[in-house]
Design a protein around this motif. Structure first.
Motif, PDB file in Angstrom:
ATOM      1  N   LEU A  26       0.811  -1.182   0.132  1.00 48.37           N
ATOM      2  CA  LEU A  26      -0.137  -0.176   0.075  1.00 48.37           C
ATOM      3  C   LEU A  26       0.770   1.215   0.040  1.00 48.37           C
ATOM      4  O   LEU A  26       0.690   2.226  -0.722  1.00 48.37           O
ATOM      5  N   THR A  27       1.904   1.169   0.698  1.00 47.06           N
ATOM      6  CA  THR A  27       2.881   2.446   0.798  1.00 47.06           C
ATOM      7  C   THR A  27       3.420   2.549  -0.477  1.00 47.06           C
ATOM      8  O   THR A  27       3.674   3.677  -0.998  1.00 47.06           O
ATOM      9  N   PHE A  30       1.296   4.292  -3.033  1.00 47.48           N
ATOM     10  CA  PHE A  30       0.783   5.657  -2.870  1.00 47.48           C
ATOM     11  C   PHE A  30       2.094   6.579  -3.046  1.00 47.48           C
ATOM     12  O   PHE A  30       2.196   7.704  -3.278  1.00 47.48           O
ATOM     13  N   LYS A  31       3.332   6.056  -2.352  1.00 50.24           N
ATOM     14  CA  LYS A  31       4.604   6.945  -2.435  1.00 50.24           C
ATOM     15  C   LYS A  31       5.206   6.805  -3.769  1.00 50.24           C
ATOM     16  O   LYS A  31       5.602   8.035  -4.061  1.00 50.24           O
ATOM     17  N   PRO A  33       3.689   6.192  -7.211  1.00 54.08           N
ATOM     18  CA  PRO A  33       2.679   5.995  -8.228  1.00 54.08           C
ATOM     19  C   PRO A  33       3.224   6.195  -9.688  1.00 54.08           C
ATOM     20  O   PRO A  33       3.842   7.275  -9.910  1.00 54.08           O
ATOM     21  N   TYR A 102      -2.201   7.103 -12.206  1.00 48.67           N
ATOM     22  CA  TYR A 102      -3.178   7.181 -11.025  1.00 48.67           C
ATOM     23  C   TYR A 102      -3.810   5.950 -10.680  1.00 48.67           C
ATOM     24  O   TYR A 102      -4.434   5.559  -9.750  1.00 48.67           O
ATOM     25  N   GLU A 105      -2.841   3.577  -7.455  1.00 47.56           N
ATOM     26  CA  GLU A 105      -3.323   3.907  -6.090  1.00 47.56           C
ATOM     27  C   GLU A 105      -4.900   3.348  -5.814  1.00 47.56           C
ATOM     28  O   GLU A 105      -5.056   2.968  -4.831  1.00 47.56           O
ATOM     29  N   ILE A 109      -6.682   0.707  -3.398  1.00 53.52           N
ATOM     30  CA  ILE A 109      -7.745   0.898  -2.562  1.00 53.52           C
ATOM     31  C   ILE A 109      -8.716  -0.177  -2.711  1.00 53.52           C
ATOM     32  O   ILE A 109      -9.427  -0.717  -1.897  1.00 53.52           O
ATOM     33  N   ALA A 182      -5.018  11.703  -7.037  1.00 53.92           N
ATOM     34  CA  ALA A 182      -5.637  10.702  -6.621  1.00 53.92           C
ATOM     35  C   ALA A 182      -6.442  11.448  -5.681  1.00 53.92           C
ATOM     36  O   ALA A 182      -6.953  10.727  -4.735  1.00 53.92           O
TER      37      ALA A 182
END
Length: 338
Positions: A26-27, A30-31, A33, A102, A105, A109, A182
């Motif tokens: 997950l990190t 998002f960190k 993309p 994008y 990300e 989710i 995002a």
């Protein structure tokens, strides 16, 4: 069939390790993309597959072959259903013209939402199975119905149903037409409004809910262990983000994949009905007595059917793709000559 419990330390340790892996993934999404390269996606998928097989080996060592077999069968079933999920994910991203950079990300989710929904249904399913053996009749009938729908409809029908709901949402909530990374909300002319990310998340969440309704009864047809059910789901969803970018438009060309998945669902649905008959307690069926002639299908038979179904579906799809490519090439040659 039920199997003895695995060591408690192993189950707790597994949850902790899986949580760390998911947090790292997950990190990373998002960190950093970006659109993963083919090599990067392939390496990640290979890592997650090896991880799942190593986990099955640990279950064989700490438990027995039945534990390992149930996990592998459940993992493959959930993995095939997760691949089917990709059809809809691809269409959702195309439907809202989500920029490729994008998509990582938003997919992450969607995967987290899938885990949450499946976790809830696992708890509900376990409680129902523990207290009401007749629920297997319902699970079995539902999977048979789902298998039929799988053949009759396609991912485009799913997106069409979601579009009607999203149109209803758009009429009631202020939503812009452009993405800002995002971000889910932005400011336009001094007013806070939602971005199309909200619509994408609603579409992904709805899809995850529908697939959770299909997948949880399917895996309970293979094992009654909530631990095996949950871990099989987590391992199946790991690498789904990378698989999305690796396969891309190829997923839509696996023409016979949906028939392989439908056959698996049909097989497990029949298996659940047989189990319900074998453990029958309903007074209006056979006087509340077990139906002895109903067969109990073993884990290894289930595993063989699942592997064979997916292999035949994928190979048949690849053969069709090759035949169509050759026909297209010949057609092109004839066109040039004329």
């Amino acid at each position: 069939m039920p199997v003895p419990a695995l060591p408690l330390w192993f189950e707790i340790g597994t949850y902790a390790v899986l949580a760390l892996i998911l947090a790292f993934d997950l990190t990373l999404a998002f960190k950093r993309p970006h659109v993963p390269s083919t090599r990067e996606s392939a390496l990640w998928i290979a890592f997650y597959v090896v991880l799942a097989l190593a986990f099955a080996g640990l279950m064989l060592w700490l438990g027995d072959a039945e534990h390992a077999g149930q996990f592998v069968a459940g993992w493959l079933t959930e993995y095939s259903l997760s691949i089917d999920n990709l059809f809809v994910f691809l269409l959702i991203m195309a439907r809202f013209s989500v920029p490729r950079r994008y998509q990582q990300e938003l997919l992450m989710i969607g995967i987290i939402l899938a885990l949450v929904f499946r976790g809830i249904f696992i708890l509900l399913g376990s409680a129902l199975i523990e207290n009401f053996s007749w629920v297997f009749y319902i699970f079995g009938a539902f999977l048979v119905y789902t298998a039929i729908q799988q053949v009759r409809t396609g991912p485009h029908d799913e997106v069409e149903r979601e579009s009607r709901m999203l149109s209803w949402v758009r009429k009631r909530i202020a939503i812009t037409d452009t993405f800002e990374g995002a971000k889910i909300r932005t400011t336009v002319d001094g007013r806070r409004v939602f971005t199309p990310v909200l619509m994408v998340l609603i579409a992904l969440g709805t899809t995850d809910l529908v697939f959770a309704l299909d997948s949880i009864p399917a895996i309970f047809g293979i094992t009654r262990s909530p631990f095996i059910v949950f871990t099989a789901n987590v391992f199946a969803l790991m690498g789904l983000r990378q698989l999305y970018f690796l396969l891309g438009d190829l997923v839509d060309k696996l023409h016979y994949l949906k028939y392989g998945i439908a056959f698996i669902l049909l097989f497990i649905g029949v298996k659940l009905v047989f189990h319900a008959m074998h453990a029958n307690e309903l007074p209006f069926i056979n006087g509340g007595e077990a139906i002895e002639w109903a067969p109990e299908i073993s884990t290894w038979t289930s595993l063989a059917v699942i592997v064979a179904s997916m292999t035949v579906a994928v190979v048949a799809s690849l053969v069709r793709m090759r035949v169509e490519a050759r026909a297209e090439a010949k057609s092109g040659e004839h066109g040039e000559r004329s």
